[in-house]
Write a protein that holds these residues in place. Structure first.
Motif, PDB file in Angstrom:
ATOM      1  N   GLY A 150       5.117  -3.404 -12.818  1.00  0.00           N
ATOM      2  CA  GLY A 150       5.357  -2.364 -11.826  1.00  0.00           C
ATOM      3  C   GLY A 150       5.601  -1.001 -12.436  1.00  0.00           C
ATOM      4  N   ILE A 151       5.887  -0.045 -11.568  1.00  0.00           N
ATOM      5  CA  ILE A 151       6.171   1.331 -11.975  1.00  0.00           C
ATOM      6  C   ILE A 151       6.920   2.011 -10.835  1.00  0.00           C
ATOM      7  CG2 ILE A 151       4.053   2.374 -11.014  1.00  0.00           C
ATOM      8  CD1 ILE A 151       3.926   4.018 -13.682  1.00  0.00           C
ATOM      9  N   GLU A 152       7.681   3.046 -11.155  1.00  0.00           N
ATOM     10  CA  GLU A 152       8.298   3.902 -10.137  1.00  0.00           C
ATOM     11  C   GLU A 152       7.864   5.336 -10.424  1.00  0.00           C
ATOM     12  OE1 GLU A 152      12.588   4.919  -7.990  1.00  0.00           O
ATOM     13  OE2 GLU A 152      12.575   3.779  -9.856  1.00  0.00           O
ATOM     14  N   LEU A 153       7.104   5.901  -9.502  1.00  0.00           N
ATOM     15  CA  LEU A 153       6.595   7.255  -9.679  1.00  0.00           C
ATOM     16  C   LEU A 153       7.500   8.241  -8.942  1.00  0.00           C
ATOM     17  CD1 LEU A 153       2.786   6.491  -9.206  1.00  0.00           C
ATOM     18  CD2 LEU A 153       3.985   6.963 -11.355  1.00  0.00           C
ATOM     19  N   ASN A 154       7.979   9.246  -9.671  1.00  0.00           N
ATOM     20  CA  ASN A 154       8.861  10.253  -9.105  1.00  0.00           C
ATOM     21  C   ASN A 154       8.011  11.369  -8.496  1.00  0.00           C
ATOM     22  OD1 ASN A 154      10.594   8.638 -10.523  1.00  0.00           O
ATOM     23  ND2 ASN A 154      11.720  10.305 -11.499  1.00  0.00           N
ATOM     24  N   THR A 155       8.111  11.537  -7.194  1.00  0.00           N
ATOM     25  CA  THR A 155       7.307  12.551  -6.519  1.00  0.00           C
ATOM     26  C   THR A 155       8.200  13.449  -5.659  1.00  0.00           C
ATOM     27  OG1 THR A 155       6.841  11.395  -4.426  1.00  0.00           O
ATOM     28  CG2 THR A 155       5.496  10.782  -6.345  1.00  0.00           C
ATOM     29  N   GLU A 156       7.582  14.500  -5.119  1.00  0.00           N
ATOM     30  CA  GLU A 156       8.293  15.406  -4.218  1.00  0.00           C
ATOM     31  C   GLU A 156       7.457  15.687  -2.985  1.00  0.00           C
ATOM     32  OE1 GLU A 156       9.806  19.072  -5.676  1.00  0.00           O
ATOM     33  OE2 GLU A 156      11.261  18.138  -7.011  1.00  0.00           O
ATOM     34  N   LEU A 157       8.137  15.785  -1.858  1.00  0.00           N
ATOM     35  CA  LEU A 157       7.506  16.149  -0.601  1.00  0.00           C
ATOM     36  C   LEU A 157       8.416  17.159   0.092  1.00  0.00           C
ATOM     37  CD1 LEU A 157       5.202  15.667   1.434  1.00  0.00           C
ATOM     38  CD2 LEU A 157       6.547  13.774   2.385  1.00  0.00           C
ATOM     39  N   ASN A 158       7.903  18.340   0.357  1.00  0.00           N
ATOM     40  CA  ASN A 158       8.707  19.418   0.956  1.00  0.00           C
ATOM     41  C   ASN A 158       9.966  19.700   0.129  1.00  0.00           C
ATOM     42  OD1 ASN A 158       6.787  19.301   2.963  1.00  0.00           O
ATOM     43  ND2 ASN A 158       8.082  18.203   4.414  1.00  0.00           N
ATOM     44  N   ASP A 159       9.797  19.686  -1.198  1.00  0.00           N
ATOM     45  CA  ASP A 159      10.897  19.961  -2.148  1.00  0.00           C
ATOM     46  C   ASP A 159      11.996  18.898  -2.120  1.00  0.00           C
ATOM     47  OD1 ASP A 159       9.791  22.365  -3.162  1.00  0.00           O
ATOM     48  OD2 ASP A 159      10.534  23.454  -1.415  1.00  0.00           O
ATOM     49  N   ILE A 160      11.693  17.720  -1.600  1.00  0.00           N
ATOM     50  CA  ILE A 160      12.658  16.617  -1.564  1.00  0.00           C
ATOM     51  C   ILE A 160      12.104  15.456  -2.371  1.00  0.00           C
ATOM     52  CG2 ILE A 160      13.754  14.884  -0.066  1.00  0.00           C
ATOM     53  CD1 ILE A 160      13.886  17.039   2.104  1.00  0.00           C
ATOM     54  N   GLU A 161      12.960  14.844  -3.187  1.00  0.00           N
ATOM     55  CA  GLU A 161      12.534  13.721  -4.025  1.00  0.00           C
ATOM     56  C   GLU A 161      12.167  12.511  -3.185  1.00  0.00           C
ATOM     57  OE1 GLU A 161      14.218  12.190  -7.672  1.00  0.00           O
ATOM     58  OE2 GLU A 161      15.339  14.063  -7.930  1.00  0.00           O
ATOM     59  N   VAL A 162      11.015  11.946  -3.487  1.00  0.00           N
ATOM     60  CA  VAL A 162      10.554  10.708  -2.869  1.00  0.00           C
ATOM     61  C   VAL A 162       9.978   9.849  -3.977  1.00  0.00           C
ATOM     62  CG1 VAL A 162       8.928   9.661  -1.247  1.00  0.00           C
ATOM     63  CG2 VAL A 162      10.013  11.843  -0.666  1.00  0.00           C
ATOM     64  N   HIS A 163      10.488   8.635  -4.135  1.00  0.00           N
ATOM     65  CA  HIS A 163      10.013   7.759  -5.204  1.00  0.00           C
ATOM     66  C   HIS A 163       9.107   6.669  -4.630  1.00  0.00           C
ATOM     67  CE1 HIS A 163      13.479   8.803  -8.191  1.00  0.00           C
ATOM     68  NE2 HIS A 163      12.881   9.867  -7.689  1.00  0.00           N
ATOM     69  N   ILE A 164       7.999   6.435  -5.316  1.00  0.00           N
ATOM     70  CA  ILE A 164       7.027   5.429  -4.896  1.00  0.00           C
ATOM     71  C   ILE A 164       6.940   4.332  -5.953  1.00  0.00           C
ATOM     72  CG2 ILE A 164       4.654   4.970  -4.205  1.00  0.00           C
ATOM     73  CD1 ILE A 164       6.074   6.848  -2.286  1.00  0.00           C
ATOM     74  N   LEU A 165       7.209   3.104  -5.542  1.00  0.00           N
ATOM     75  CA  LEU A 165       7.082   1.954  -6.424  1.00  0.00           C
ATOM     76  C   LEU A 165       5.666   1.393  -6.344  1.00  0.00           C
ATOM     77  CD1 LEU A 165      10.414   0.301  -5.307  1.00  0.00           C
ATOM     78  CD2 LEU A 165       9.942   0.964  -7.679  1.00  0.00           C
ATOM     79  N   GLY A 166       5.187   0.879  -7.464  1.00  0.00           N
ATOM     80  CA  GLY A 166       3.892   0.220  -7.483  1.00  0.00           C
ATOM     81  C   GLY A 166       4.023  -1.160  -8.090  1.00  0.00           C
ATOM     82  N   TYR A 167       3.461  -2.173  -7.434  1.00  0.00           N
ATOM     83  CA  TYR A 167       3.550  -3.559  -7.918  1.00  0.00           C
ATOM     84  C   TYR A 167       2.161  -4.132  -8.186  1.00  0.00           C
ATOM     85  CZ  TYR A 167       8.388  -3.286  -6.369  1.00  0.00           C
ATOM     86  OH  TYR A 167       9.687  -2.906  -6.206  1.00  0.00           O
ATOM     87  N   PHE A 168       2.114  -5.037  -9.161  1.00  0.00           N
ATOM     88  CA  PHE A 168       0.860  -5.688  -9.565  1.00  0.00           C
ATOM     89  C   PHE A 168      -0.164  -4.670 -10.064  1.00  0.00           C
ATOM     90  CE2 PHE A 168       2.680  -8.644  -6.435  1.00  0.00           C
ATOM     91  CZ  PHE A 168       2.647  -9.832  -7.161  1.00  0.00           C
ATOM     92  N   THR A 217       2.804  14.515  -5.814  1.00  0.00           N
ATOM     93  CA  THR A 217       3.058  14.210  -4.413  1.00  0.00           C
ATOM     94  C   THR A 217       3.017  12.705  -4.143  1.00  0.00           C
ATOM     95  OG1 THR A 217       0.731  14.300  -3.745  1.00  0.00           O
ATOM     96  CG2 THR A 217       1.965  16.390  -3.765  1.00  0.00           C
ATOM     97  N   PRO A 218       3.704  12.249  -3.095  1.00  0.00           N
ATOM     98  CA  PRO A 218       3.633  10.828  -2.729  1.00  0.00           C
ATOM     99  C   PRO A 218       2.200  10.373  -2.467  1.00  0.00           C
ATOM    100  CG  PRO A 218       5.410  11.898  -1.534  1.00  0.00           C
ATOM    101  CD  PRO A 218       4.651  12.989  -2.231  1.00  0.00           C
ATOM    102  N   ASN A 219       1.409  11.234  -1.843  1.00  0.00           N
ATOM    103  CA  ASN A 219       0.026  10.880  -1.539  1.00  0.00           C
ATOM    104  C   ASN A 219      -0.757  10.585  -2.820  1.00  0.00           C
ATOM    105  OD1 ASN A 219      -2.139  10.669   0.497  1.00  0.00           O
ATOM    106  ND2 ASN A 219      -3.027  12.379  -0.633  1.00  0.00           N
ATOM    107  N   GLU A 220      -0.558  11.427  -3.842  1.00  0.00           N
ATOM    108  CA  GLU A 220      -1.228  11.194  -5.122  1.00  0.00           C
ATOM    109  C   GLU A 220      -0.746   9.892  -5.752  1.00  0.00           C
ATOM    110  OE1 GLU A 220      -1.891  13.134  -9.559  1.00  0.00           O
ATOM    111  OE2 GLU A 220      -0.664  14.229  -8.100  1.00  0.00           O
TER     112      GLU A 220
END
Length: 277
Positions: A63-81, A172-175
């Motif tokens: 897995g991985i945890e990607l640190n992103t921002e949306l509207n200057d607010i931190e949003v983290h996206i996890l990725g599995y497999f 960005t979270p989308n990326e």
């Protein structure tokens, strides 16, 4: 048959090596784990190799945890497999690594101009791995006796609005969601209860995130129930994990395996990947 799907190692900002995490997971009787270091895959292969060498039955999900921002607010996206050998993923993570280096250097320069005697080489030594982040700068301030805790370092000097703060790279979270998908993984919104603007959760779901981390040490029972209902409504996978970083200090979310999910929930992730384990 209990899985902890959110664990960090020395490859990012954890206290224990990938091998130690495997060892402790086996000792604690976990059925499976996912290593989800921030913006790096460097801990995955050592963990996989060590797990294989032990002959244990511990199930391991890369897995991985990607640190992103949306509207200057931190949003983290996890990725599995994820396919950690995917070239597009490796290339983007290398860019992120370089941006982190530049950011850390700028923060250190600001701190030095304020009279703090810390160097980039010293912070890099504390980081152990190749990824450098604000927690490592905070560790340096604490190790040198300038602050008593990591929280104090953040609150006084390196949080947004403080004198030594430097804005993060734009990711960005989308990326992040698309990058995980491109690497064959399943994207999950990390610790949604910590997002400062809860309206952003729907935005991220609309971007195509496939799951939500409902079970998390800092989520209240009411938050967990709300996220479970939300996942059912939006047809999202449900995950959970300890966000384990170590055994002491501000970066320890809880002990290894203190929260997670049952095999029944993880089985749905395996089924999504077309395999049962």
């Amino acid at each position: 048959m209990y899985y902890d799907l959110h664990i960090h190692t020395t490859a990012s900002d954890g206290m224990f090596s990938p091998e130690q995490i495997i060892k402790y997971s086996i000792e604690f009787g976990l059925f499976g784990i996912a290593i989800t270091d921030h913006d790096t895959i460097d801990g995955l292969e050592p963990a996989l190799n060590y797990n294989s060498s032990t002959g244990s039955k511990l199930k391991f999900i890369p897995g991985i945890e990607l640190n992103t921002e949306l509207n200057d607010i931190e949003v983290h996206i996890l990725g599995y497999f994820i396919d950690y050998k995917n070239q597009a993923l490796k290339n983007r993570l290398q860019e992120v690594r370089e941006c982190r280096y530049e950011r850390a250097q700028k923060m250190i320069n600001k701190l030095r101009s304020m009279g703090f005697q810390i160097t980039f080489d010293y912070v890099k030594q504390l980081a152990q791995g190749d990824l450098i982040g604000r927690p490592h700068v905070a560790q340096a301030l604490m190790a040198k006796g300038y602050v008593f805790s990591l929280k104090e370092a953040f609150d006084k000097y390196i949080s947004k609005g403080r004198a030594a703060y430097v804005p993060r790279y734009k990711f960005t979270p989308n990326e992040a969601i698309n990058l995980i998908k491109q690497a064959g993984g399943i994207s999950v919104l990390a610790h949604p209860g910590l997002i400062k603007d809860q309206r952003l959760i729907n935005e991220v779901v609309d971007m195509g995130v496939e799951g939500i981390e409902a079970y998390y040490p800092e989520h209240s029972d009411s938050q967990i129930n709300r996220f479970l209902s939300f996942s059912s409504e939006k047809k999202l996978y449900v995950t959970g994990g300890s966000d384990f970083h170590g055994t002491s200090g501000d970066e320890s979310r809880g002990r290894l395996g203190c929260i997670g999910v049952s095999y029944d929930l993880v089985k749905k992730l395996y089924e999504h990947k077309g395999s049962i384990s």
